[in-house]
Design a protein around this motif. Structure first.
Motif, PDB file in Angstrom:
ATOM      1  N   PHE A   1       0.829  -1.211   0.000  1.00 57.35           N
ATOM      2  CA  PHE A   1       0.000   0.000   0.000  1.00 57.35           C
ATOM      3  C   PHE A   1       0.859   1.254   0.000  1.00 57.35           C
ATOM      4  O   PHE A   1       1.796   1.369   0.797  1.00 57.35           O
ATOM      5  CB  PHE A   1      -0.886   0.057   1.268  1.00 57.35           C
ATOM      6  N   ASP A   2       0.490   2.177  -0.876  1.00 60.71           N
ATOM      7  CA  ASP A   2       0.934   3.549  -0.705  1.00 60.71           C
ATOM      8  C   ASP A   2       0.170   4.083   0.518  1.00 60.71           C
ATOM      9  O   ASP A   2      -0.878   3.519   0.884  1.00 60.71           O
ATOM     10  CB  ASP A   2       0.578   4.346  -1.965  1.00 60.71           C
ATOM     11  N   LEU A   3       0.656   5.131   1.155  1.00 61.44           N
ATOM     12  CA  LEU A   3      -0.039   5.638   2.357  1.00 61.44           C
ATOM     13  C   LEU A   3      -0.758   6.961   2.080  1.00 61.44           C
ATOM     14  O   LEU A   3      -1.989   7.014   2.028  1.00 61.44           O
ATOM     15  CB  LEU A   3       0.966   5.793   3.509  1.00 61.44           C
ATOM     16  N   ASP A   4       0.033   8.044   1.868  1.00 58.88           N
ATOM     17  CA  ASP A   4      -0.570   9.377   1.686  1.00 58.88           C
ATOM     18  C   ASP A   4      -1.497   9.406   0.469  1.00 58.88           C
ATOM     19  O   ASP A   4      -1.111   8.995  -0.630  1.00 58.88           O
ATOM     20  CB  ASP A   4       0.536  10.423   1.475  1.00 58.88           C
ATOM     21  N   ASP A   5      -2.693   9.895   0.683  1.00 60.14           N
ATOM     22  CA  ASP A   5      -3.719  10.031  -0.356  1.00 60.14           C
ATOM     23  C   ASP A   5      -4.292   8.694  -0.839  1.00 60.14           C
ATOM     24  O   ASP A   5      -5.176   8.673  -1.682  1.00 60.14           O
ATOM     25  CB  ASP A   5      -3.236  10.842  -1.569  1.00 60.14           C
ATOM     26  N   THR A   6      -3.760   7.591  -0.281  1.00 58.04           N
ATOM     27  CA  THR A   6      -4.367   6.288  -0.572  1.00 58.04           C
ATOM     28  C   THR A   6      -5.218   5.859   0.624  1.00 58.04           C
ATOM     29  O   THR A   6      -6.352   5.431   0.460  1.00 58.04           O
ATOM     30  CB  THR A   6      -3.278   5.237  -0.884  1.00 58.04           C
ATOM     31  N   LEU A   7      -4.643   6.034   1.846  1.00 55.44           N
ATOM     32  CA  LEU A   7      -5.398   5.654   3.052  1.00 55.44           C
ATOM     33  C   LEU A   7      -5.954   6.869   3.805  1.00 55.44           C
ATOM     34  O   LEU A   7      -6.804   6.735   4.663  1.00 55.44           O
ATOM     35  CB  LEU A   7      -4.508   4.818   3.983  1.00 55.44           C
TER      36      LEU A   7
ATOM     37  N   GLY B   1      -2.470   2.066  -4.822  1.00 55.66           N
ATOM     38  CA  GLY B   1      -2.039   3.455  -4.655  1.00 55.66           C
ATOM     39  C   GLY B   1      -2.843   4.430  -5.480  1.00 55.66           C
ATOM     40  O   GLY B   1      -3.634   4.044  -6.344  1.00 55.66           O
ATOM     41  N   ASP B   2      -2.626   5.724  -5.182  1.00 60.87           N
ATOM     42  CA  ASP B   2      -3.414   6.774  -5.842  1.00 60.87           C
ATOM     43  C   ASP B   2      -2.679   7.440  -6.992  1.00 60.87           C
ATOM     44  O   ASP B   2      -3.285   8.073  -7.842  1.00 60.87           O
ATOM     45  CB  ASP B   2      -3.782   7.872  -4.834  1.00 60.87           C
ATOM     46  N   HIS B   3      -1.338   7.367  -6.992  1.00 63.68           N
ATOM     47  CA  HIS B   3      -0.580   8.205  -7.921  1.00 63.68           C
ATOM     48  C   HIS B   3      -0.379   7.483  -9.263  1.00 63.68           C
ATOM     49  O   HIS B   3       0.172   6.374  -9.293  1.00 63.68           O
ATOM     50  CB  HIS B   3       0.777   8.553  -7.302  1.00 63.68           C
TER      51      HIS B   3
ATOM     52  N   HIS C   1       3.794   7.329  -9.714  1.00 58.08           N
ATOM     53  CA  HIS C   1       4.553   6.757  -8.597  1.00 58.08           C
ATOM     54  C   HIS C   1       4.038   5.384  -8.174  1.00 58.08           C
ATOM     55  O   HIS C   1       4.804   4.554  -7.688  1.00 58.08           O
ATOM     56  CB  HIS C   1       4.500   7.678  -7.378  1.00 58.08           C
ATOM     57  N   ASP C   2       2.737   5.181  -8.291  1.00 59.81           N
ATOM     58  CA  ASP C   2       2.162   3.914  -7.839  1.00 59.81           C
ATOM     59  C   ASP C   2       1.825   2.981  -8.998  1.00 59.81           C
ATOM     60  O   ASP C   2       2.293   1.844  -9.034  1.00 59.81           O
ATOM     61  CB  ASP C   2       0.906   4.179  -6.993  1.00 59.81           C
ATOM     62  N   ILE C   3       1.010   3.485  -9.928  1.00 59.31           N
ATOM     63  CA  ILE C   3       0.464   2.566 -10.930  1.00 59.31           C
ATOM     64  C   ILE C   3       1.498   2.226 -12.008  1.00 59.31           C
ATOM     65  O   ILE C   3       1.855   1.061 -12.193  1.00 59.31           O
ATOM     66  CB  ILE C   3      -0.838   3.149 -11.544  1.00 59.31           C
TER      67      ILE C   3
END
Ligand code: MG
Length: 240
Positions: free
Chosen positions: A9-15, A183-185, A188-190
């Motif tokens: 899990f990404d944290l900021d803006d994901t959770l 993740g949301d980004h 950076h994430d996807i």
């Protein structure tokens, strides 16, 4: 045996919504500086100067770009020196000021459905966090659900570099196809997790939508608009 073994899990803006938290933490830091180091507070209010200090510090010590806690404390140190503090007391006050910021930075509100999804998924999968930021999952009691947590400072590289993803895969001895990153980004994430071969879940609800208007350069395996869809998203990936 499920095909998927690990979920990162990404944290900021994901959770949680990070902008709200950072605004609050900046306010607390500024108020603390005004009370304890007013000359430095005056300098801190000049955002352009602070930005320039940040750029100078990263140019001189490139690793600080991936260690945002150290970077923030160094900015405070430079600021205090400019405000006339001697080196030793600038170090001390910078450390205290940073701890005020860091404490407030953990004053988060989880997105609806976040803890329920983590609780459910941790019964069946090994969960972990991969963040460029400095939220400490232990402080947030997320270690109830997460078996591992790595941040950019641990590997000396921020997402979208593949290092954090490789670290998680090696740590758990799994192949990319046995792992999902949430993740949301878009980049950076996807795109980053997809480029190492992991499955991805893009969290793209109303909270994130205002931030990421840009298109995705890599399609997520599944996109969701609410974290209460996350368990179903992982089940869909299992069924692919
Ligand atoms: Mg994020």
């Amino acid at each position: 045996m499920p095909r998927i073994k690990v979920i990162t899990f990404d944290l900021d803006d994901t959770l949680w919504d990070v902008q709200r938290v950072l605004r609050g933490a900046e306010k607390r830091l500024t108020a603390w500086l005004e009370d304890h180091a007013p000359a430095a507070a005056a300098l801190y209010r000049n955002g352009e100067d602070v930005l320039a200090m940040r750029q100078d510090l990263i140019a001189a010590q490139p690793h600080l770009a991936h260690d945002i806690s150290r970077l923030r404390e160094e900015i405070l140190f430079v600021l205090l020196r400019r405000a006339g503090y001697r080196e030793a007391s600038a170090r001390q006050v910078a450390a205290r000021a940073f701890s005020v910021f860091l404490e407030a930075r953990h004053d988060i509100e989880f997105f609806e459905g976040a803890l329920e999804a983590l609780h459910d998924l941790c019964q069946r999968y090994t969960l972990g966090s991969l963040t460029n930021g400095n939220a400490d999952p232990k402080k947030l009691k997320l270690d109830r659900y997460l078996s591992f947590s790595f941040c950019a400072a641990d590997v000396g590289a921020s997402k979208p570099a593949p290092d954090l993803f490789h670290k998680a895969l090696r740590h758990n001895d799994v192949s990319p196809g046995e792992a999902v990153h949430v993740g949301d980004h878009p980049s950076h994430d996807i795109a980053a997790a997809a480029s190492v071969g992991m499955h991805t879940v893009w969290t793209h609800g109303p909270a994130q939508r205002s931030k990421w208007q840009v298109g995705l350069s890599a399609l997520p395996t599944v996109a969701i608009t609410h974290l209460n869809e996350l368990v179903g998203a992982v089940e869909r990936i299992e069924g692919l």
